[in-house]
Structures are given as structure tokens and as C-alpha cells.
Design a protein around this motif. Structure first.
Motif, PDB file in Angstrom:
ATOM      1  N   ALA A  75     -71.630  11.491   6.024  1.00  0.00           N
ATOM      2  CA  ALA A  75     -71.356  10.468   7.046  1.00  0.00           C
ATOM      3  C   ALA A  75     -72.621  10.199   7.874  1.00  0.00           C
ATOM      4  CB  ALA A  75     -70.218  10.928   7.945  1.00  0.00           C
ATOM      5  N   LYS A  76     -73.356  11.280   8.172  1.00  0.00           N
ATOM      6  CA  LYS A  76     -74.596  11.150   8.941  1.00  0.00           C
ATOM      7  C   LYS A  76     -75.617  10.303   8.165  1.00  0.00           C
ATOM      8  CE  LYS A  76     -77.159  14.441  11.692  1.00  0.00           C
ATOM      9  NZ  LYS A  76     -77.439  15.872  11.883  1.00  0.00           N
ATOM     10  N   LYS A  77     -75.773  10.645   6.880  1.00  0.00           N
ATOM     11  CA  LYS A  77     -76.700   9.876   6.030  1.00  0.00           C
ATOM     12  C   LYS A  77     -76.290   8.417   6.007  1.00  0.00           C
ATOM     13  CE  LYS A  77     -77.716   7.763   2.028  1.00  0.00           C
ATOM     14  NZ  LYS A  77     -76.960   6.797   1.235  1.00  0.00           N
ATOM     15  N   ASN A  78     -74.975   8.177   5.903  1.00  0.00           N
ATOM     16  CA  ASN A  78     -74.528   6.782   5.816  1.00  0.00           C
ATOM     17  C   ASN A  78     -74.806   6.020   7.121  1.00  0.00           C
ATOM     18  OD1 ASN A  78     -73.316   4.796   4.048  1.00  0.00           O
ATOM     19  ND2 ASN A  78     -71.708   4.705   5.584  1.00  0.00           N
ATOM     20  N   GLY A  79     -74.735   6.738   8.240  1.00  0.00           N
ATOM     21  CA  GLY A  79     -75.053   6.121   9.537  1.00  0.00           C
ATOM     22  C   GLY A  79     -76.493   5.624   9.530  1.00  0.00           C
ATOM     23  N   TRP A  80     -77.400   6.466   9.040  1.00  0.00           N
ATOM     24  CA  TRP A  80     -78.815   6.049   8.981  1.00  0.00           C
ATOM     25  C   TRP A  80     -78.996   4.914   7.987  1.00  0.00           C
ATOM     26  CZ3 TRP A  80     -79.924  11.895   8.349  1.00  0.00           C
ATOM     27  CH2 TRP A  80     -80.003  12.488   9.609  1.00  0.00           C
ATOM     28  N   TYR A  81     -78.316   5.010   6.856  1.00  0.00           N
ATOM     29  CA  TYR A  81     -78.412   3.967   5.820  1.00  0.00           C
ATOM     30  C   TYR A  81     -77.934   2.621   6.386  1.00  0.00           C
ATOM     31  CZ  TYR A  81     -77.565   1.567   1.343  1.00  0.00           C
ATOM     32  OH  TYR A  81     -77.557   0.664   0.307  1.00  0.00           O
ATOM     33  N   LEU A  82     -76.837   2.678   7.149  1.00  0.00           N
ATOM     34  CA  LEU A  82     -76.291   1.455   7.748  1.00  0.00           C
ATOM     35  C   LEU A  82     -77.295   0.791   8.687  1.00  0.00           C
ATOM     36  CD1 LEU A  82     -72.547   2.315   8.444  1.00  0.00           C
ATOM     37  CD2 LEU A  82     -73.384   0.305   7.239  1.00  0.00           C
ATOM     38  N   GLU A  83     -78.060   1.633   9.421  1.00  0.00           N
ATOM     39  CA  GLU A  83     -79.068   1.061  10.328  1.00  0.00           C
ATOM     40  C   GLU A  83     -80.062   0.197   9.545  1.00  0.00           C
ATOM     41  OE1 GLU A  83     -81.009   4.069  12.705  1.00  0.00           O
ATOM     42  OE2 GLU A  83     -79.068   4.849  13.392  1.00  0.00           O
ATOM     43  N   TYR A  84     -80.399   0.655   8.337  1.00  0.00           N
ATOM     44  CA  TYR A  84     -81.315  -0.137   7.498  1.00  0.00           C
ATOM     45  C   TYR A  84     -80.633  -1.397   6.971  1.00  0.00           C
ATOM     46  CZ  TYR A  84     -84.453   3.901   7.338  1.00  0.00           C
ATOM     47  OH  TYR A  84     -85.297   4.920   7.675  1.00  0.00           O
ATOM     48  N   ILE A  85     -79.430  -1.224   6.397  1.00  0.00           N
ATOM     49  CA  ILE A  85     -78.849  -2.395   5.727  1.00  0.00           C
ATOM     50  C   ILE A  85     -78.354  -3.468   6.712  1.00  0.00           C
ATOM     51  CG2 ILE A  85     -78.340  -1.231   3.539  1.00  0.00           C
ATOM     52  CD1 ILE A  85     -75.465  -1.011   4.304  1.00  0.00           C
ATOM     53  N   MET A  86     -78.089  -3.044   7.951  1.00  0.00           N
ATOM     54  CA  MET A  86     -77.699  -4.051   8.943  1.00  0.00           C
ATOM     55  C   MET A  86     -78.831  -5.039   9.224  1.00  0.00           C
ATOM     56  SD  MET A  86     -74.623  -3.519   9.468  1.00  0.00           S
ATOM     57  CE  MET A  86     -73.871  -4.191  10.905  1.00  0.00           C
ATOM     58  N   GLN A  87     -80.059  -4.623   8.901  1.00  0.00           N
ATOM     59  CA  GLN A  87     -81.230  -5.494   9.126  1.00  0.00           C
ATOM     60  C   GLN A  87     -81.522  -6.391   7.923  1.00  0.00           C
ATOM     61  OE1 GLN A  87     -82.650  -5.239  12.135  1.00  0.00           O
ATOM     62  NE2 GLN A  87     -81.224  -3.559  12.558  1.00  0.00           N
ATOM     63  N   MET A  88     -80.757  -6.231   6.830  1.00  0.00           N
ATOM     64  CA  MET A  88     -81.077  -6.986   5.608  1.00  0.00           C
ATOM     65  C   MET A  88     -80.835  -8.474   5.787  1.00  0.00           C
ATOM     66  SD  MET A  88     -79.654  -4.595   2.528  1.00  0.00           S
ATOM     67  CE  MET A  88     -80.487  -5.411   1.189  1.00  0.00           C
ATOM     68  N   THR A  89     -81.620  -9.266   5.054  1.00  0.00           N
ATOM     69  CA  THR A  89     -81.458 -10.720   5.086  1.00  0.00           C
ATOM     70  C   THR A  89     -81.459 -11.235   3.634  1.00  0.00           C
ATOM     71  OG1 THR A  89     -83.800 -11.264   5.014  1.00  0.00           O
ATOM     72  CG2 THR A  89     -82.871 -10.806   7.199  1.00  0.00           C
ATOM     73  N   PRO A  90     -81.102 -12.506   3.435  1.00  0.00           N
ATOM     74  CA  PRO A  90     -81.118 -13.049   2.067  1.00  0.00           C
ATOM     75  C   PRO A  90     -82.484 -12.946   1.389  1.00  0.00           C
ATOM     76  CG  PRO A  90     -79.865 -14.491   3.499  1.00  0.00           C
ATOM     77  CD  PRO A  90     -80.505 -13.466   4.391  1.00  0.00           C
ATOM     78  N   LYS A  91     -83.542 -12.732   2.171  1.00  0.00           N
ATOM     79  CA  LYS A  91     -84.884 -12.593   1.582  1.00  0.00           C
ATOM     80  C   LYS A  91     -84.972 -11.379   0.673  1.00  0.00           C
ATOM     81  CE  LYS A  91     -87.774 -14.897   4.941  1.00  0.00           C
ATOM     82  NZ  LYS A  91     -88.241 -14.740   6.276  1.00  0.00           N
ATOM     83  N   GLU A  92     -84.050 -10.443   0.867  1.00  0.00           N
ATOM     84  CA  GLU A  92     -84.111  -9.208   0.067  1.00  0.00           C
ATOM     85  C   GLU A  92     -83.377  -9.298  -1.267  1.00  0.00           C
ATOM     86  OE1 GLU A  92     -84.284  -5.378   2.032  1.00  0.00           O
ATOM     87  OE2 GLU A  92     -84.107  -6.461   3.921  1.00  0.00           O
ATOM     88  N   ILE A  93     -82.812 -10.470  -1.564  1.00  0.00           N
ATOM     89  CA  ILE A  93     -82.193 -10.635  -2.886  1.00  0.00           C
ATOM     90  C   ILE A  93     -83.310 -10.557  -3.921  1.00  0.00           C
ATOM     91  CG2 ILE A  93     -80.932 -12.218  -4.405  1.00  0.00           C
ATOM     92  CD1 ILE A  93     -79.716 -13.457  -1.825  1.00  0.00           C
ATOM     93  N   LEU A  94     -83.110  -9.783  -4.974  1.00  0.00           N
ATOM     94  CA  LEU A  94     -84.156  -9.595  -5.981  1.00  0.00           C
ATOM     95  C   LEU A  94     -84.419 -10.911  -6.736  1.00  0.00           C
ATOM     96  CD1 LEU A  94     -83.252  -6.016  -7.240  1.00  0.00           C
ATOM     97  CD2 LEU A  94     -85.339  -6.693  -6.055  1.00  0.00           C
ATOM     98  N   PRO A  95     -85.662 -11.127  -7.165  1.00  0.00           N
ATOM     99  CA  PRO A  95     -86.032 -12.393  -7.829  1.00  0.00           C
ATOM    100  C   PRO A  95     -85.112 -12.738  -9.002  1.00  0.00           C
ATOM    101  CG  PRO A  95     -87.978 -11.027  -7.470  1.00  0.00           C
ATOM    102  CD  PRO A  95     -86.790 -10.212  -7.057  1.00  0.00           C
ATOM    103  N   GLY A  96     -84.639 -13.972  -8.997  1.00  0.00           N
ATOM    104  CA  GLY A  96     -83.842 -14.479 -10.118  1.00  0.00           C
ATOM    105  C   GLY A  96     -82.346 -14.259  -9.998  1.00  0.00           C
ATOM    106  N   ALA A  97     -81.914 -13.347  -9.124  1.00  0.00           N
ATOM    107  CA  ALA A  97     -80.490 -12.987  -9.086  1.00  0.00           C
ATOM    108  C   ALA A  97     -79.614 -14.158  -8.613  1.00  0.00           C
ATOM    109  CB  ALA A  97     -80.278 -11.768  -8.199  1.00  0.00           C
ATOM    110  N   LYS A  98     -79.984 -14.746  -7.494  1.00  0.00           N
ATOM    111  CA  LYS A  98     -79.164 -15.820  -6.932  1.00  0.00           C
ATOM    112  C   LYS A  98     -79.144 -17.033  -7.870  1.00  0.00           C
ATOM    113  CE  LYS A  98     -78.476 -18.444  -2.744  1.00  0.00           C
ATOM    114  NZ  LYS A  98     -79.106 -18.962  -1.536  1.00  0.00           N
ATOM    115  N   GLU A  99     -80.307 -17.361  -8.410  1.00  0.00           N
ATOM    116  CA  GLU A  99     -80.412 -18.510  -9.321  1.00  0.00           C
ATOM    117  C   GLU A  99     -79.509 -18.295 -10.543  1.00  0.00           C
ATOM    118  OE1 GLU A  99     -82.868 -16.802  -7.988  1.00  0.00           O
ATOM    119  OE2 GLU A  99     -84.015 -18.237  -6.811  1.00  0.00           O
ATOM    120  N   LEU A 100     -79.520 -17.063 -11.070  1.00  0.00           N
ATOM    121  CA  LEU A 100     -78.693 -16.776 -12.248  1.00  0.00           C
ATOM    122  C   LEU A 100     -77.205 -16.897 -11.912  1.00  0.00           C
ATOM    123  CD1 LEU A 100     -78.331 -15.875 -15.175  1.00  0.00           C
ATOM    124  CD2 LEU A 100     -78.538 -13.498 -14.415  1.00  0.00           C
ATOM    125  N   LEU A 101     -76.802 -16.334 -10.763  1.00  0.00           N
ATOM    126  CA  LEU A 101     -75.394 -16.418 -10.369  1.00  0.00           C
ATOM    127  C   LEU A 101     -74.955 -17.876 -10.278  1.00  0.00           C
ATOM    128  CD1 LEU A 101     -75.336 -13.675  -7.576  1.00  0.00           C
ATOM    129  CD2 LEU A 101     -74.079 -13.594  -9.732  1.00  0.00           C
TER     130      LEU A 101
END
Ligand code: BG6
Ligand code: MG
Length: 219
Positions: A75-101
Motif C-alpha cells: 500500500a505504501k509503494k502504491n501511494g508513492w506510485y500514485l504520486e507519480y501517475i497523478m502527474q501523467m499527461t497525454p504526452k506520455e502515451i507511447l509513440p504510435g499507440a493512440k494513432e493505432l487505436l
């Protein structure tokens, strides 16, 4: 010839590179416990469930703890992980993924997300891809971890497509095995050495199109 009606995408390592955030959070936990956890060790955690990841981490540190302590650590690890992913933006989508979808959807292919991560809804929301999928099967809806086929079977069931008409995109060996166990076709994302069981392997989704899919499977 194989008719393809649906594609199921793993999340971490296929649509986004969250492995780096998982690594930073696990490393923080390891340091708190008094040992170093290398990036090489982190490779072993790809595609693996949260609790199994913790077991591997503790094995690396030569430590063991009772179940309730382990729950608290995860749970502690996930708390730290959440701090990172809460900052994510669409810029972090890997190249080609959105276009393919988008291209697959335009061509009538049904789309599901199939990930072990319980954080799937948060990540999809942050990168604004939730609506790109017709169905979501994740660590919240399925407990049996990859290489069990359950997550992908759930995805196919939600899409109402027979598994034999599904192609899975995966970066983890356990994920390719899960897809094969589900009776599905596979595209490995990464290295051919690690993903040797996949029907086809590409380094990433950049330039991968609907036509690429047809050329691999509709012959
Ligand atoms: C997988 C990742 O997608 O999800 C693993 O590849 C991770 O590294 C697993 O452990 C579970 O993720 P979460 O977000 O539920 O801790
Ligand atoms: Mg993955």
C-alpha cells in the motif's frame, strides 16, 4: 487466414511507460528496508501483479515478512506510485499507440484494455484514453494474474468476441503466455529474444497500422 475482430492492449509498456514510476516507488521501498533494487531487478516485475512484485523485491533483499506487513508495504509503494501517475499527461502515451487505436476503431475493430494494474482507470483518465476502449479488463475486475488467461478472456467476453478472433499487444513474457493460454493471437512489443513465443514482434507501435495487422494475420 485469421479473421481479426478485436484487439486487446496491455497498458504498462505498451500504451504508456509506467515501468519507470513502478521502479522509482519500489526502489524507495527497498531503500527504506536497507537494500538497493537495481533497474535490472526491476525487469522481473514487468507484467507481474503488485503482491508478486513485492515478493520478488523482498527475495532480492533476502527479507521476509508476515502477510499483513506485506499488505502495508504494498500500500505504501502504491501511494508513492500514485504520486507519480497523478502527474501523467497525454504526452506520455507511447509513440504510435493512440494513432493505432483510432485507426483500428475506424476500421471496425473492437478494442479492449487488458492489464494487471489496479491503477488502470487512473492512468487512462490521466492520459485521456478511457474512451478509446470499448471494454476494460484490469486488476480490479480479475484476480488471476498473467500468465493466467483470465484478464484477456474477460476482455474478449466484455467485447463479445470469440478469443480466436482477438489479437493481444503485450510487452511482457507472462502477458504473451497469458494471451496464448487464452487462445489468442499475439504481437510482442519489445525484444524478439524475450518475446520469442509471440506470433510477431515489433520494437514499439510507431508506424504499426491496420494494414500491418492485416498483413500479419489475414493471410
Ligand atoms: C502491470 C505492470 O501492468 O501491473 C507490473 O507491468 C505491475 O509491473 C502490475 O506490478 C500491477 O500494477 P498496480 O498498478 O496494480 O500496482
Ligand atoms: Mg506490460
Amino acid at each position: 487466414m485469421v479473421e481479426i475482430k478485436a484487439c486487446i492492449f496491455d497498458l504498462d509498456g505498451v500504451v504508456v511507460d509506467t515501468a519507470k514510476y513502478h521502479y522509482l516507488a519500489w526502489r524507495k521501498l527497498a531503500r527504506e528496508l536497507g537494500f538497493e533494487f537495481s533497474e535490472q531487478h526491476n525487469e522481473r516485475l514487468k507484467g507481474v501483479s503488485r503482491m508478486r512484485s513485492l515478493e520478488i523485491l523482498l527475495e532480492v533483499g533476502g527479507l521476509s515478512f508476515p502477510k499483513d506487513e506485506m499488505e502495508k508495504m504494498a500500500a505504501k509503494k502504491n501511494g508513492w506510485y500514485l504520486e507519480y501517475i497523478m502527474q501523467m499527461t497525454p504526452k506520455e502515451i507511447l509513440p504510435g499507440a493512440k494513432e493505432l487505436l483510432e485507426e483500428l476503431r475506424r476500421n471496425g475493430i473492437k478494442l479492449a484494455l487488458g492489464s494487471a494494474s489496479k491503477n488502470t482507470p487512473v492512468i487512462l483518465d490521466k492520459i485521456k484514453l478511457t474512451k478509446h476502449f470499448d471494454a476494460i479488463a484490469d486488476g480490479n475486475s480479475v484476480t488471476a494474474a498473467k500468465p493466467a488467461p483470465d484478464i484477456f478472456l474477460k476482455g474478449a467476453e466484455l467485447l463479445n468476441v470469440n478469443p480466436s478472433f482477438c489479437v493481444v499487444f503485450e510487452d511482457a513474457e507472462a502477458g504473451i503466455e497469458a494471451a496464448i493460454n487464452a487462445g489468442m493471437r499475439t504481437v510482442g512489443i519489445g525484444s524478439k529474444d524475450i518475446l520469442s513465443k509471440a506470433d510477431f514482434v515489433v520494437p514499439n507501435l510507431k508506424g504499426f497500422s491496420y494494414n500491418t495487422l492485416l498483413s500479419i494475420f489475414n493471410k
